[in-house]
Design an enzyme around this catalytic site. Structure first.
Site, PDB file in Angstrom:
ATOM      1  N   HIS A  90      41.473  31.523  40.027  1.00  0.00           N
ATOM      2  CA  HIS A  90      41.958  31.686  41.960  1.00  0.00           C
ATOM      3  C   HIS A  90      42.994  30.454  41.481  1.00  0.00           C
ATOM      4  O   HIS A  90      41.986  29.670  42.019  1.00  0.00           O
ATOM      5  CB  HIS A  90      41.914  32.298  42.520  1.00  0.00           C
ATOM      6  CG  HIS A  90      40.841  32.132  43.627  1.00  0.00           C
ATOM      7  ND1 HIS A  90      40.611  31.352  44.211  1.00  0.00           N
ATOM      8  CD2 HIS A  90      39.208  32.452  43.880  1.00  0.00           C
ATOM      9  CE1 HIS A  90      39.886  30.948  45.127  1.00  0.00           C
ATOM     10  NE2 HIS A  90      38.797  31.406  44.346  1.00  0.00           N
ATOM     11  N   ASP A 105      44.864  30.009  45.070  1.00  0.00           N
ATOM     12  CA  ASP A 105      45.195  29.898  46.437  1.00  0.00           C
ATOM     13  C   ASP A 105      43.486  29.122  46.389  1.00  0.00           C
ATOM     14  O   ASP A 105      42.632  29.664  45.853  1.00  0.00           O
ATOM     15  CB  ASP A 105      45.306  31.081  46.338  1.00  0.00           C
ATOM     16  CG  ASP A 105      44.403  32.545  46.780  1.00  0.00           C
ATOM     17  OD1 ASP A 105      43.035  32.569  45.564  1.00  0.00           O
ATOM     18  OD2 ASP A 105      44.005  33.132  47.995  1.00  0.00           O
ATOM     19  N   ASP A 140      36.364  25.871  45.239  1.00  0.00           N
ATOM     20  CA  ASP A 140      36.869  26.939  45.515  1.00  0.00           C
ATOM     21  C   ASP A 140      38.102  26.858  45.269  1.00  0.00           C
ATOM     22  O   ASP A 140      38.991  27.148  46.370  1.00  0.00           O
ATOM     23  CB  ASP A 140      36.382  27.232  46.808  1.00  0.00           C
ATOM     24  CG  ASP A 140      36.315  29.250  46.332  1.00  0.00           C
ATOM     25  OD1 ASP A 140      36.726  29.494  45.650  1.00  0.00           O
ATOM     26  OD2 ASP A 140      36.438  29.354  47.317  1.00  0.00           O
ATOM     27  N   GLU A 189      43.440  35.381  46.035  1.00  0.00           N
ATOM     28  CA  GLU A 189      42.075  35.991  46.157  1.00  0.00           C
ATOM     29  C   GLU A 189      41.600  36.181  47.562  1.00  0.00           C
ATOM     30  O   GLU A 189      40.467  36.202  47.749  1.00  0.00           O
ATOM     31  CB  GLU A 189      41.265  35.289  44.927  1.00  0.00           C
ATOM     32  CG  GLU A 189      39.599  35.077  44.949  1.00  0.00           C
ATOM     33  CD  GLU A 189      38.286  34.886  46.155  1.00  0.00           C
ATOM     34  OE1 GLU A 189      37.422  36.015  46.309  1.00  0.00           O
ATOM     35  OE2 GLU A 189      38.805  34.296  46.343  1.00  0.00           O
ATOM     36  N   GLU A 190      42.196  34.729  47.955  1.00  0.00           N
ATOM     37  CA  GLU A 190      40.828  33.711  49.573  1.00  0.00           C
ATOM     38  C   GLU A 190      41.605  35.148  50.736  1.00  0.00           C
ATOM     39  O   GLU A 190      41.793  35.141  51.519  1.00  0.00           O
ATOM     40  CB  GLU A 190      41.570  33.130  49.167  1.00  0.00           C
ATOM     41  CG  GLU A 190      40.886  31.961  48.616  1.00  0.00           C
ATOM     42  CD  GLU A 190      38.848  31.655  48.246  1.00  0.00           C
ATOM     43  OE1 GLU A 190      38.612  32.452  49.488  1.00  0.00           O
ATOM     44  OE2 GLU A 190      39.075  30.815  48.445  1.00  0.00           O
ATOM     45  N   HIS A 193      34.894  26.951  51.359  1.00  0.00           N
ATOM     46  CA  HIS A 193      35.982  27.574  52.928  1.00  0.00           C
ATOM     47  C   HIS A 193      35.371  26.730  54.088  1.00  0.00           C
ATOM     48  O   HIS A 193      35.754  27.115  55.606  1.00  0.00           O
ATOM     49  CB  HIS A 193      34.743  28.963  53.276  1.00  0.00           C
ATOM     50  CG  HIS A 193      35.477  30.009  52.186  1.00  0.00           C
ATOM     51  ND1 HIS A 193      35.193  31.123  51.800  1.00  0.00           N
ATOM     52  CD2 HIS A 193      35.532  29.710  50.623  1.00  0.00           C
ATOM     53  CE1 HIS A 193      36.411  32.291  51.230  1.00  0.00           C
ATOM     54  NE2 HIS A 193      36.213  31.078  50.304  1.00  0.00           N
TER      55      HIS A 193
END
Length: 449
Positions: A91, A93, A122, A157-158, A422
Site C-alpha cells: 500500500h 498510503d 510502512d 490500508e491505513e 505508525h
C-alpha cells in the site's frame, strides 16, 4: 534453482539496489496520508508515482478506484497460461505524521543503514521491494518473466481499507491469483527473516456517554452528579481485570507457537518504562498474537490548556479490540457492546456506534509456496526464517481469500522491531530491504514451472 542462477540474481540485486533506495526516498517525500482530514491530492500523487515506476517495467498499468475510495495501482504482466499467477500486494498510503520527530517526517533522512521518514517502512518499502524484484527479474529474463504478475498497490490500508470489498466486487478479476505475496509485515529482528503465519482480527467502535442535557458549573452543581469524562474512565476500566487481561466475556483466547521471546526483549522493543508492569497472562507471544487486546485509542475531551470549571455533560471514546485467530468478528463486536451496556456507570446513557470489523488469519505452514518462500528467505538472509504471529491486523486478507479461496497467501515484510511503524521516527533498515528484494526475486524465480 541452480547455484549459478542464485549467484546471478544476487549480483543483479546488489547492482539494482541503489536506485531502489533513490526511488524510495522520492516516494517518502509524498505525504500520502489517507486519513480524511488530510489533503487527498497527495494520495493521488503517490498513486501516480507508483504507476510510473511500474510502467517503466513494461507492465500494463491502471489506477483504479470505486466511489468514495482512494486510488489503487494495478499493474499486470502475462507470462502465458502455463505460468503461475502471482499477486504482489503493498500500500502507498501512510499514517498521519504525528508529533515528536527528530527530523521532518516527509523529508527522508539517512543515518547509516537506516532511512527515516513516514512510510519509509510502512509500506513504501514494501512497494519498492516489489518494484526492485521485478527490475531484477527483467534484467535476468527480459520479457520472459518466470511468472504472470499482478502488482496491487492499495491507497487506503491505513484507514482500514473501507472500500476494499466494493473494489473487489468491481475489479476483483484483476487482482486474483494463485499466490498472493503481501509485503506489509515485519521480520523477527535485523538479520533474521520471518514469515507471518497468523494475524489478529480487529473490531472497533465509538461509545458516547451522556449524563446531563448540557454542561453545568462545577461549583454550583458538582457532587451529586459525576462528569461524563470520569464516568467514561470508569467504564473503560471495566474492560480489563486487575492483572490487565481482557475482561470481556465470550472471546476466544488461544496459544501461540513456541518461540524464544523473553520479556526483556519485548520491553526493549516496545520502549516500556522501568517499573511498568506488563499486563495479561501467558507468554509474551500468547499475549501478542493469540489473545484479545483492548485499547482506548481516542477520547474527545477539552485540552488542559482550554479546561474550565465545568461538568462535562457528554464524552465520546473510541475503543479498539484485537481478536485472536478463530474469533468471529461480529460475535466479538456483540460481546464488547454487551459488556459496555452492562457496565454503564451510575445509569449513564450510552450511544454505541460500531466501526471497523476484520477477520483474523491463520496460514498453513507447509503449503508449496510457503516451502519455496522459506528457501528463498534462507538464501537471501543466510539464515533460516522463523514463523511469527502478528499482533496487528490486515482485514482485507479475508476478502482476498473469499475472492480466491484456492490462493496461497504469503505475508512478508521489510520492517524490524526498530522500524517504529505508525510512530515517530519511522525507519527502514536498508540492508533488510535489500535482502527482502532478493528474497522476492528468488521466490518468483523458483515458482517457474
Amino acid at each position: 534453482m541452480s547455484t549459478d542462477l542464485v549467484a546471478s540474481l544476487t549480483t543483479r540485486t546488489e547492482a539494482a539496489f541503489p536506485r531502489v533506495v533513490d526511488d524510495l526516498v522520492d516516494l517518502v517525500r509524498i505525504p500520502s496520508v489517507s486519513a480524511p482530514a488530510f489533503d487527498q491530492a497527495y494520495v493521488r500523487a503517490s498513486a501516480d508515482a507508483v504507476a510510473a515506476l511500474l510502467g517503466e517495467l513494461g507492465l500494463a498499468v491502471e489506477i483504479l478506484s470505486v466511489p468514495g475510495g482512494a486510488p489503487a495501482v494495478v499493474a499486470h504482466h502475462d507470462a502465458g497460461d502455463e505460468a503461475p499467477h502471482v499477486v504482489l500486494y503493498a500500500h502507498h498510503d501512510v499514517q498521519p505524521p504525528g508529533e515528536g520527530w527528530t527530523s521532518p517526517p516527509f523529508e527522508p533522512r539517512r543515518d547509516g543503514e537506516r532511512l527515516y521518514g513516514r512510510g519509509a517502512a510502512d509500506d513504501k518499502a514494501g512497494v519498492m521491494a516489489h518494484v526492485g524484484a521485478l527490475r531484477v527479474l527483467r534484467e535476468e529474463y527480459g520479457d520472459d518473466l518466470p511468472v504472470s504478475v499482478t502488482v496491487f498497490v492499495e491507497g487506503e490500508e491505513e484507514i482500514g481499507s473501507p472500500t476494499f470489498g466494493a473494489f473487489l466486487a468491481a475489479h476483483g478479476h484483476r487482482v486474483a491469483g494463485d499466490v498472493i505475496v503481501v509485503a506489509d509485515s515485519a521480520n523477527w529482528k535485523v538479520g533474521t527473516p520471518a514469515l507471518t503465519t497468523s494475524l489478529r482480527g480487529l473490531v472497533d467502535l465509538t461509545v458516547r456517554l451522556d449524563v446531563l442535557d448540557h454542561a453545568v458549573h462545577s461549583g454550583m452543581f458538582g457532587g451529586p452528579v459525576l462528569d461524563a469524562l470520569t464516568l467514561t474512565a470508569r467504564l473503560v476500566a471495566t474492560l480489563h481485570d486487575d492483572d490487565g487481561s481482557v475482561a470481556v466475556a465470550g472471546l476466544v483466547h488461544g496459544s501461540a507457537a513456541e518461540l524464544d521471546y523473553p520479556e526483556e526483549m519485548y520491553r526493549e522493543e516496545a520502549g516500556v518504562l522501568d517499573g511498568v508492569v506488563l499486563a495479561g497472562r501467558g507468554t509474551i507471544q500468547d499475549r501478542l498474537w493469540a489473545q484479545p487486546a483492548i485499547a482506548l485509542i481516542g477520547l474527545d475531551a477539552p485540552s488542559v490548556e482550554h479546561a474550565s470549571n465545568t461538568i462535562r455533560h457528554t464524552a465520546t471514546a473510541k475503543i479498539s479490540m484485537r481478536l485472536a485467530p478463530g474469533q468471529d468478528p461480529l460475535a466479538a463486536q456483540e460481546a464488547l457492546v454487551a459488556h459496555l451496556e452492562a457496565n454503564a456507570p451510575f445509569g449513564a446513557h450510552l450511544t454505541i456506534t460500531p466501526g471497523e470489523r476484520g477477520s483474523a488469519f491463520l496460514a498453513p505452514s507447509d503449503s508449496p509456496a510457503m516451502t519455496l518462500a522459506r528457501s528463498a528467505f534462507a538464501a537471501a538472509w543466510g539464515t533460516e526464517p522463523v514463523d511469527v504471529g502478528m499482533g496487528g491486523s490486515i482485514p482485507f486478507i479475508a476478502d482476498l481469500l473469499e475472492l480466491a479461496p484456492q490462493a496461497e497467501i504469503l505475508i512478508t515484510g521489510v520492517e524490524d522491531p526498530d522500524s517504529r511503524a505508525h510512530s515517530t521516527d519511522e525507519s527502514v533498515d536498508l540492508h533488510e530491504l535489500q535482502r527482502a528484494v532478493l528474497a522476492e526475486v528468488l521466490l518468483l524465480a523458483s515458482l517457474r514451472p
